[in-house]
Scaffold this active site. Structure first.
Site, PDB file in Angstrom:
ATOM      1  N   HIS A 288      -3.373   7.412   1.998  1.00  0.00           N
ATOM      2  CA  HIS A 288      -3.782   6.082   1.561  1.00  0.00           C
ATOM      3  C   HIS A 288      -5.177   5.803   2.126  1.00  0.00           C
ATOM      4  O   HIS A 288      -5.465   6.121   3.272  1.00  0.00           O
ATOM      5  CB  HIS A 288      -2.780   5.050   2.074  1.00  0.00           C
TER       6      HIS A 288
ATOM      7  N   CYS B  95       0.819  -1.236   0.000  1.00  0.00           N
ATOM      8  CA  CYS B  95       0.000   0.000   0.000  1.00  0.00           C
ATOM      9  C   CYS B  95       0.846   1.277   0.000  1.00  0.00           C
ATOM     10  O   CYS B  95       0.352   2.338  -0.370  1.00  0.00           O
ATOM     11  CB  CYS B  95      -0.945   0.012   1.197  1.00  0.00           C
TER      12      CYS B  95
ATOM     13  N   ASN C  42      -9.953  -0.069  -0.422  1.00  0.00           N
ATOM     14  CA  ASN C  42      -8.493   0.021  -0.370  1.00  0.00           C
ATOM     15  C   ASN C  42      -7.922  -0.581  -1.657  1.00  0.00           C
ATOM     16  O   ASN C  42      -8.004  -1.788  -1.868  1.00  0.00           O
ATOM     17  CB  ASN C  42      -8.002  -0.746   0.866  1.00  0.00           C
TER      18      ASN C  42
HETATM   19  O1  UT7 Z   1      -3.696  -0.879   3.624  1.00  0.00           O
HETATM   20  C1  UT7 Z   1      -3.134  -0.925   4.902  1.00  0.00           C
HETATM   21  C2  UT7 Z   1      -3.536  -2.095   5.631  1.00  0.00           C
HETATM   22  N1  UT7 Z   1      -4.880  -2.233   6.038  1.00  0.00           N
HETATM   23  C3  UT7 Z   1      -5.442  -1.532   7.015  1.00  0.00           C
HETATM   24  O2  UT7 Z   1      -4.931  -0.508   7.408  1.00  0.00           O
HETATM   25  C4  UT7 Z   1      -6.690  -2.076   7.639  1.00  0.00           C
HETATM   26  C5  UT7 Z   1      -6.671  -1.809   9.101  1.00  0.00           C
HETATM   27  N2  UT7 Z   1      -7.718  -2.461   9.841  1.00  0.00           N
HETATM   28  C6  UT7 Z   1      -9.036  -2.162   9.725  1.00  0.00           C
HETATM   29  O3  UT7 Z   1      -9.433  -1.404   8.874  1.00  0.00           O
HETATM   30  C7  UT7 Z   1      -9.992  -2.752  10.726  1.00  0.00           C
HETATM   31  O4  UT7 Z   1      -9.275  -3.394  11.731  1.00  0.00           O
HETATM   32  C8  UT7 Z   1     -11.027  -3.732  10.136  1.00  0.00           C
HETATM   33  C9  UT7 Z   1     -12.014  -2.976   9.274  1.00  0.00           C
HETATM   34  C10 UT7 Z   1     -10.331  -4.800   9.314  1.00  0.00           C
HETATM   35  C11 UT7 Z   1     -11.808  -4.406  11.247  1.00  0.00           C
HETATM   36  O5  UT7 Z   1     -12.474  -3.422  12.015  1.00  0.00           O
HETATM   37  P1  UT7 Z   1     -12.375  -3.438  13.610  1.00  0.00           P
HETATM   38  O6  UT7 Z   1     -13.266  -2.385  14.090  1.00  0.00           O
HETATM   39  O7  UT7 Z   1     -10.923  -3.359  13.958  1.00  0.00           O
HETATM   40  O8  UT7 Z   1     -12.989  -4.834  13.947  1.00  0.00           O
HETATM   41  P2  UT7 Z   1     -12.300  -6.025  14.724  1.00  0.00           P
HETATM   42  O9  UT7 Z   1     -11.270  -6.681  13.854  1.00  0.00           O
HETATM   43  O10 UT7 Z   1     -11.902  -5.571  16.080  1.00  0.00           O
HETATM   44  O11 UT7 Z   1     -13.523  -6.953  14.848  1.00  0.00           O
HETATM   45  C12 UT7 Z   1     -14.689  -6.591  15.589  1.00  0.00           C
HETATM   46  C13 UT7 Z   1     -15.737  -7.603  15.313  1.00  0.00           C
HETATM   47  C14 UT7 Z   1     -15.234  -9.047  15.357  1.00  0.00           C
HETATM   48  O12 UT7 Z   1     -16.232  -9.846  15.924  1.00  0.00           O
HETATM   49  P3  UT7 Z   1     -16.093 -10.375  17.435  1.00  0.00           P
HETATM   50  O13 UT7 Z   1     -14.805 -11.128  17.465  1.00  0.00           O
HETATM   51  O14 UT7 Z   1     -16.088  -9.128  18.241  1.00  0.00           O
HETATM   52  O15 UT7 Z   1     -17.308 -11.208  17.590  1.00  0.00           O
HETATM   53  C15 UT7 Z   1     -15.080  -9.380  13.911  1.00  0.00           C
HETATM   54  O16 UT7 Z   1     -15.210 -10.768  13.662  1.00  0.00           O
HETATM   55  O17 UT7 Z   1     -16.239  -7.392  13.993  1.00  0.00           O
HETATM   56  C16 UT7 Z   1     -16.226  -8.627  13.291  1.00  0.00           C
HETATM   57  N3  UT7 Z   1     -16.066  -8.375  11.895  1.00  0.00           N
HETATM   58  C17 UT7 Z   1     -17.101  -8.152  11.086  1.00  0.00           C
HETATM   59  N4  UT7 Z   1     -18.433  -8.088  11.314  1.00  0.00           N
HETATM   60  C18 UT7 Z   1     -19.246  -7.838  10.273  1.00  0.00           C
HETATM   61  C19 UT7 Z   1     -14.922  -8.323  11.151  1.00  0.00           C
HETATM   62  N5  UT7 Z   1     -15.215  -8.077   9.868  1.00  0.00           N
HETATM   63  C20 UT7 Z   1     -16.558  -7.975   9.799  1.00  0.00           C
HETATM   64  C21 UT7 Z   1     -17.466  -7.720   8.749  1.00  0.00           C
HETATM   65  N6  UT7 Z   1     -18.788  -7.650   9.035  1.00  0.00           N
HETATM   66  N7  UT7 Z   1     -17.052  -7.544   7.469  1.00  0.00           N
END
Ligand code: UT7
Length: 330
Positions: free
Chosen positions: A247, A111, A277
């Protein structure tokens, strides 16, 4: 001094909405919009590859610079999703454009790839290794996605952006300060296990694996440090920035960075809602849209910043002097 004299971008025609994921995965349009800022993304057609997107974006950048491909000295292509393992996608683009006098190579900082490539372009111009370069970020991320992993498949999209960078005697400003960083100890934070030469250990899946939460925190911290390093070594304060072009990984990362820098929304370029992204394509696509919509004009002070797998990150400060350079050419 290196100056950007043209920009272009290309997005595949197919739009994929959040509801399409909700139809087969445990997710929802509301969750994706609230947690990421993404409403839709573009998906390349089956016959489209990274070089096809790159050629379309490159042609638009050349057109806006008023140049023919044959006048290029080199092509730098940032991608993590090349057409083939080798030769480089840049060579395929060079042939398609008819850039007969240009060298061509790929650069992979995922990225952060476009910011890395711009820093290399600046150095090549300043060392007089080249006078006219086409710098492209192009990705078909959709081919590297596990469509059953809701933590990653909803995040990424396909696209390409490009800029022409030229040496300028006329412009007093242009590509000013760039700072790049990497920390390979965190290689497994975002990675694709398969497709390379390592065969032992981990299963060789060709799809992205990501530790989302850890990546998020590190991205916010690293981007802020990187931006502050570039600004302080240029003697520029955040309030003197006309437009931040970050980004586009997650709207919450962009908002956190803007808050820490004290930048109001009108000084931050956001298009993640329409593209998700797009990895190395994200900054040049946003830059092109900012130029074409008039958010960047002659004299604007622009800050590019990106964080990605590696992990890699970096920022670059530039002043927009495209017209000055184009006038001096004719
Ligand atoms: O390009 C550079 C690299 N990429 C990034 O910079 C991405 C950085 N990370 C992120 O954007 C975020 O961490 C995500 C969007 C990937 C995830 O968001 P989050 O608010 O950090 O969620 P989380 O990983 O803490 O997960 C919270 C909950 C989890 O459920 P439990 O374990 O609390 O029951 C996940 O399983 O949200 C769940 N979850 C989803 N729920 C519905 C994860 N993805 C999804 C989804 N829909 N698509």
């Amino acid at each position: 001094m290196g100056v950007i004299t043209g920009t272009g971008s290309y997005a595949p025609a197919r739009i994929m909405t959040n509801d399409e994921f909700a139809a087969y995965l445990e997710t929802s349009d509301a969750w994706i919009r609230e947690r990421t800022g993404i409403r839709e993304r573009r998906i390349a057609a089956p016959e489209e590859a990274t070089s096809d997107l790159a050629v379309s974006a490159g042609l638009k950048a050349l057109e806006s610079a008023g140049l023919e491909a044959v006048s290029l000295d080199g092509i730098l292509l940032a991608t993590a999703t090349p057409d083939l393992l080798f030769p480089s996608t840049a060579c395929l683009v060079q042939a398609r454009l008819g850039a007969d006098k240009a060298f061509a190579f790929d650069l992979n900082a995922v990225c952060s790839g476009f910011v890395y490539a711009m820093s290399v372009a600046k150095s090549m111009i300043e060392s007089r290794a080249a006078r006219r370069l086409l710098v492209i970020g192009s990705e078909v991320m959709s081919r590297a996605l596990d469509w059953s992993d809701r933590g990653t498949c909803i995040l990424f999209g396909d696209g390409a952006g490009a800029v022409v960078v030229e040496a300028s005697e006329a412009a007093s400003k242009g590509l000013e300060t760039f700072r790049l960083r990497a920390d390979g100890r965190y290689w497994d934070m975002i990675h694709v296990p398969g497709g390379g030469s390592r065969r032992s250990g981990e299963e060789s899946s060709p799809f992205i694996r990501m530790k989302g939460g850890e990546t998020f925190k590190m991205a916010v911290r690293s981007l802020q440090e990187s931006v502050m390093e570039v600004l302080s070594s240029s003697g520029v304060s955040p309030s003197e920035i006309d437009l931040l072009v970050p980004h586009q990984a997650n709207i919450r990362i962009i908002d956190a960075l803007a808050t820490r820098l004290g930048l109001p929304p009108e000084k931050v370029m956001v298009n993640i809602d329409r593209y998700g992204n797009t990895s190395a394509a994200s900054v040049p696509v946003a830059l092109d849209e900012a130029v074409r919509s008039g958010r960047i004009s002659e004299g604007s002070r622009v800050l590019l910043t990106a964080f990605g797998a590696g992990v890699t990150w970096g920022s670059g400060l530039l002043t927009w002097e495209a017209e000055t350079q184009k006038r001096s050419r004719s």
